[in-house]
Design a protein around this motif. Structure first.
Motif, PDB file in Angstrom:
ATOM      1  N   ARG A  97     -33.347  32.663 -29.778  1.00 55.75           N
ATOM      2  CA  ARG A  97     -33.684  33.629 -28.712  1.00 55.75           C
ATOM      3  C   ARG A  97     -34.354  32.908 -27.533  1.00 55.75           C
ATOM      4  NH1 ARG A  97     -35.171  36.779 -33.206  1.00 55.75           N
ATOM      5  NH2 ARG A  97     -37.384  36.428 -32.813  1.00 55.75           N
ATOM      6  N   MET A  98     -35.230  31.962 -27.822  1.00 53.49           N
ATOM      7  CA  MET A  98     -35.899  31.231 -26.739  1.00 53.49           C
ATOM      8  C   MET A  98     -34.913  30.378 -25.951  1.00 53.49           C
ATOM      9  SD  MET A  98     -39.532  30.023 -28.231  1.00 53.49           S
ATOM     10  CE  MET A  98     -40.682  31.160 -28.951  1.00 53.49           C
ATOM     11  N   GLN A  99     -33.963  29.753 -26.641  1.00 50.83           N
ATOM     12  CA  GLN A  99     -32.949  28.963 -25.940  1.00 50.83           C
ATOM     13  C   GLN A  99     -32.116  29.862 -25.027  1.00 50.83           C
ATOM     14  OE1 GLN A  99     -31.187  27.126 -29.413  1.00 50.83           O
ATOM     15  NE2 GLN A  99     -32.247  25.191 -29.039  1.00 50.83           N
ATOM     16  N   GLU A 100     -31.815  31.073 -25.481  1.00 51.41           N
ATOM     17  CA  GLU A 100     -31.084  32.026 -24.644  1.00 51.41           C
ATOM     18  C   GLU A 100     -31.922  32.418 -23.428  1.00 51.41           C
ATOM     19  OE1 GLU A 100     -30.200  35.104 -27.459  1.00 51.41           O
ATOM     20  OE2 GLU A 100     -28.543  33.982 -28.357  1.00 51.41           O
ATOM     21  N   MET A 101     -33.226  32.599 -23.621  1.00 43.36           N
ATOM     22  CA  MET A 101     -34.110  32.931 -22.502  1.00 43.36           C
ATOM     23  C   MET A 101     -34.139  31.796 -21.486  1.00 43.36           C
ATOM     24  SD  MET A 101     -37.423  34.911 -24.041  1.00 43.36           S
ATOM     25  CE  MET A 101     -37.599  34.200 -25.658  1.00 43.36           C
ATOM     26  N   VAL A 102     -34.233  30.565 -21.988  1.00 38.17           N
ATOM     27  CA  VAL A 102     -34.237  29.402 -21.095  1.00 38.17           C
ATOM     28  C   VAL A 102     -32.943  29.351 -20.293  1.00 38.17           C
ATOM     29  CG1 VAL A 102     -34.125  26.869 -21.043  1.00 38.17           C
ATOM     30  CG2 VAL A 102     -35.861  28.005 -22.428  1.00 38.17           C
ATOM     31  N   ALA A 103     -31.816  29.556 -20.948  1.00 35.03           N
ATOM     32  CA  ALA A 103     -30.522  29.513 -20.259  1.00 35.03           C
ATOM     33  C   ALA A 103     -30.448  30.592 -19.180  1.00 35.03           C
ATOM     34  CB  ALA A 103     -29.381  29.674 -21.260  1.00 35.03           C
ATOM     35  N   THR A 104     -30.900  31.792 -19.505  1.00 35.26           N
ATOM     36  CA  THR A 104     -30.876  32.880 -18.526  1.00 35.26           C
ATOM     37  C   THR A 104     -31.785  32.576 -17.352  1.00 35.26           C
ATOM     38  OG1 THR A 104     -30.376  34.510 -20.233  1.00 35.26           O
ATOM     39  CG2 THR A 104     -31.355  35.351 -18.183  1.00 35.26           C
ATOM     40  N   LEU A 105     -32.995  32.133 -17.629  1.00 37.84           N
ATOM     41  CA  LEU A 105     -33.932  31.826 -16.543  1.00 37.84           C
ATOM     42  C   LEU A 105     -33.457  30.635 -15.713  1.00 37.84           C
ATOM     43  CD1 LEU A 105     -37.333  32.442 -18.312  1.00 37.84           C
ATOM     44  CD2 LEU A 105     -36.383  33.717 -16.395  1.00 37.84           C
ATOM     45  N   ARG A 106     -32.865  29.657 -16.363  1.00 35.27           N
ATOM     46  CA  ARG A 106     -32.329  28.512 -15.627  1.00 35.27           C
ATOM     47  C   ARG A 106     -31.227  28.981 -14.677  1.00 35.27           C
ATOM     48  NH1 ARG A 106     -31.430  24.770 -19.606  1.00 35.27           N
ATOM     49  NH2 ARG A 106     -33.439  23.840 -19.151  1.00 35.27           N
ATOM     50  N   HIS A 107     -30.314  29.833 -15.181  1.00 34.79           N
ATOM     51  CA  HIS A 107     -29.219  30.348 -14.361  1.00 34.79           C
ATOM     52  C   HIS A 107     -29.779  31.141 -13.167  1.00 34.79           C
ATOM     53  CE1 HIS A 107     -25.480  32.276 -13.190  1.00 34.79           C
ATOM     54  NE2 HIS A 107     -26.079  33.446 -13.310  1.00 34.79           N
ATOM     55  N   SER A 109     -32.770  30.939 -11.822  1.00 38.14           N
ATOM     56  CA  SER A 109     -33.502  30.039 -10.925  1.00 38.14           C
ATOM     57  C   SER A 109     -32.547  29.231 -10.058  1.00 38.14           C
ATOM     58  CB  SER A 109     -34.390  29.092 -11.729  1.00 38.14           C
ATOM     59  OG  SER A 109     -35.417  29.799 -12.366  1.00 38.14           O
ATOM     60  N   GLU A 110     -31.450  28.782 -10.654  1.00 40.98           N
ATOM     61  CA  GLU A 110     -30.476  28.007  -9.891  1.00 40.98           C
ATOM     62  C   GLU A 110     -29.784  28.875  -8.844  1.00 40.98           C
ATOM     63  OE1 GLU A 110     -28.043  26.314 -12.969  1.00 40.98           O
ATOM     64  OE2 GLU A 110     -29.536  24.785 -13.458  1.00 40.98           O
ATOM     65  N   ALA A 111     -29.645  30.166  -9.111  1.00 38.53           N
ATOM     66  CA  ALA A 111     -28.988  31.073  -8.169  1.00 38.53           C
ATOM     67  C   ALA A 111     -29.914  31.486  -7.024  1.00 38.53           C
ATOM     68  CB  ALA A 111     -28.494  32.320  -8.907  1.00 38.53           C
ATOM     69  N   CYS A 112     -31.192  31.250  -7.186  1.00 40.36           N
ATOM     70  CA  CYS A 112     -32.170  31.650  -6.166  1.00 40.36           C
ATOM     71  C   CYS A 112     -32.295  30.550  -5.113  1.00 40.36           C
ATOM     72  CB  CYS A 112     -33.532  31.911  -6.807  1.00 40.36           C
ATOM     73  SG  CYS A 112     -34.783  32.463  -5.623  1.00 40.36           S
ATOM     74  N   ALA A 113     -32.187  30.929  -3.845  1.00 37.94           N
ATOM     75  CA  ALA A 113     -32.280  29.963  -2.754  1.00 37.94           C
ATOM     76  C   ALA A 113     -33.701  29.404  -2.632  1.00 37.94           C
ATOM     77  CB  ALA A 113     -31.846  30.602  -1.440  1.00 37.94           C
ATOM     78  N   GLY A 114     -34.683  30.200  -2.971  1.00 38.87           N
ATOM     79  CA  GLY A 114     -36.065  29.728  -2.881  1.00 38.87           C
ATOM     80  C   GLY A 114     -36.506  29.448  -1.458  1.00 38.87           C
ATOM     81  N   ASP A 115     -35.992  30.237  -0.525  1.00 38.59           N
ATOM     82  CA  ASP A 115     -36.344  30.032   0.876  1.00 38.59           C
ATOM     83  C   ASP A 115     -37.088  31.255   1.410  1.00 38.59           C
ATOM     84  OD1 ASP A 115     -34.337  31.907   1.123  1.00 38.59           O
ATOM     85  OD2 ASP A 115     -32.843  30.511   1.931  1.00 38.59           O
ATOM     86  N   GLU A 116     -37.033  31.466   2.706  1.00 37.78           N
ATOM     87  CA  GLU A 116     -37.768  32.561   3.334  1.00 37.78           C
ATOM     88  C   GLU A 116     -37.074  33.910   3.207  1.00 37.78           C
ATOM     89  OE1 GLU A 116     -37.167  29.571   4.989  1.00 37.78           O
ATOM     90  OE2 GLU A 116     -39.152  28.862   4.401  1.00 37.78           O
ATOM     91  N   PRO A 118     -35.637  37.326   1.642  1.00 42.18           N
ATOM     92  CA  PRO A 118     -36.230  38.181   0.612  1.00 42.18           C
ATOM     93  C   PRO A 118     -35.352  38.363  -0.629  1.00 42.18           C
ATOM     94  CG  PRO A 118     -35.387  39.531   2.388  1.00 42.18           C
ATOM     95  CD  PRO A 118     -35.239  38.093   2.826  1.00 42.18           C
ATOM     96  N   ASP A 119     -34.030  38.157  -0.486  1.00 40.04           N
ATOM     97  CA  ASP A 119     -33.170  38.384  -1.649  1.00 40.04           C
ATOM     98  C   ASP A 119     -33.429  37.294  -2.692  1.00 40.04           C
ATOM     99  OD1 ASP A 119     -31.951  36.825   0.466  1.00 40.04           O
ATOM    100  OD2 ASP A 119     -30.206  36.617  -0.853  1.00 40.04           O
ATOM    101  N   CYS A 120     -33.538  37.736  -3.942  1.00 37.48           N
ATOM    102  CA  CYS A 120     -33.883  36.810  -5.014  1.00 37.48           C
ATOM    103  C   CYS A 120     -33.184  37.223  -6.302  1.00 37.48           C
ATOM    104  CB  CYS A 120     -35.395  36.785  -5.220  1.00 37.48           C
ATOM    105  SG  CYS A 120     -35.902  35.694  -6.555  1.00 37.48           S
ATOM    106  N   PRO A 121     -32.245  36.431  -6.781  1.00 40.07           N
ATOM    107  CA  PRO A 121     -31.538  36.754  -8.018  1.00 40.07           C
ATOM    108  C   PRO A 121     -32.461  36.857  -9.230  1.00 40.07           C
ATOM    109  CG  PRO A 121     -30.411  35.002  -6.836  1.00 40.07           C
ATOM    110  CD  PRO A 121     -31.723  35.225  -6.138  1.00 40.07           C
ATOM    111  N   ILE A 122     -33.579  36.172  -9.196  1.00 37.04           N
ATOM    112  CA  ILE A 122     -34.517  36.241 -10.322  1.00 37.04           C
ATOM    113  C   ILE A 122     -35.061  37.657 -10.448  1.00 37.04           C
ATOM    114  CG2 ILE A 122     -36.681  35.370 -11.301  1.00 37.04           C
ATOM    115  CD1 ILE A 122     -36.111  32.740  -9.663  1.00 37.04           C
ATOM    116  N   LEU A 123     -35.554  38.195  -9.333  1.00 40.93           N
ATOM    117  CA  LEU A 123     -36.096  39.555  -9.351  1.00 40.93           C
ATOM    118  C   LEU A 123     -35.015  40.581  -9.639  1.00 40.93           C
ATOM    119  CD1 LEU A 123     -38.572  39.350  -6.343  1.00 40.93           C
ATOM    120  CD2 LEU A 123     -39.097  39.206  -8.796  1.00 40.93           C
ATOM    121  N   THR A 124     -33.828  40.350  -9.071  1.00 40.64           N
ATOM    122  CA  THR A 124     -32.712  41.263  -9.309  1.00 40.64           C
ATOM    123  C   THR A 124     -32.349  41.269 -10.794  1.00 40.64           C
ATOM    124  OG1 THR A 124     -31.895  40.804  -7.086  1.00 40.64           O
ATOM    125  CG2 THR A 124     -30.355  41.829  -8.614  1.00 40.64           C
ATOM    126  N   GLY A 125     -32.302  40.083 -11.391  1.00 39.90           N
ATOM    127  CA  GLY A 125     -31.996  39.975 -12.812  1.00 39.90           C
ATOM    128  C   GLY A 125     -33.048  40.638 -13.675  1.00 39.90           C
TER     129      GLY A 125
END
Length: 151
Positions: A97-107, A109-116, A118-125
């Motif tokens: 389960r933890m490995q699945e959580m890591v994979a989901t969070l990694r995905h 995080s990689e989809a998030c631009a991390g810039d100015e 407001p859209d953020c795939p992390i929050l959307t997910g």
């Protein structure tokens, strides 16, 4: 010996020793005339056993069963092994389960631009909403949404 020395020798805090006594995992220590707890070598050994079992992630219930089996010299070892094997299976399931959580969070995080922006795939997910494909813009359906509309 007093609780502080028992705590030092066993590696279990005095607070946890009191807790283990209160829940019946550890037999209440004998009391001196001044009402201080008086621990002996067996108590320290039990506390060390409890600490090692906790370090391996056994639950309080499992530790209680293991302590009872340890004290019973006529015990069948199969019961101890069954408890350990069930615990291993539980740990392996948690790791999966933890490995699945890591994979989901990694995905995410990689989809998030991390810039100015407001859209953020992390929050959307986290909100349980569909994340937009990389490069798509808010308000515009991505290719997966367009395919769904055509069905």
């Amino acid at each position: 010996m007093r609780i502080g020395e028992a705590a030092t020798r066993s590696g279990v805090s005095a607070k946890m020793i009191r807790h283990y006594e209160s829940i019946g995992l550890l037999a209440p220590a004998a009391r001196r005339d001044n009402s201080y707890r008086d621990f002996d070598a067996r108590d320290v050994h039990d506390l060390t056993f409890i600490r090692r079992a906790r370090d391996l992630g056994f639950s309080i219930e499992e530790i209680g069963r293991l302590l009872a089996l340890w004290r019973d010299r006529d015990r069948p070892s199969r019961e101890v092994k069954q408890i350990a094997q069930a615990h291993v299976a539980d740990l392996e399931a948690r790791i999966t389960r933890m490995q699945e959580m890591v994979a989901t969070l990694r995905h995410l995080s990689e989809a998030c631009a991390g810039d100015e922006r407001p859209d953020c795939p992390i929050l959307t997910g986290l909100a349980g909403e569909k994340t937009k494909a990389a490069g798509s813009h808010a308000g515009q359906p991505d290719q997966a949404d367009q395919g769904a509309d055509q069905r």
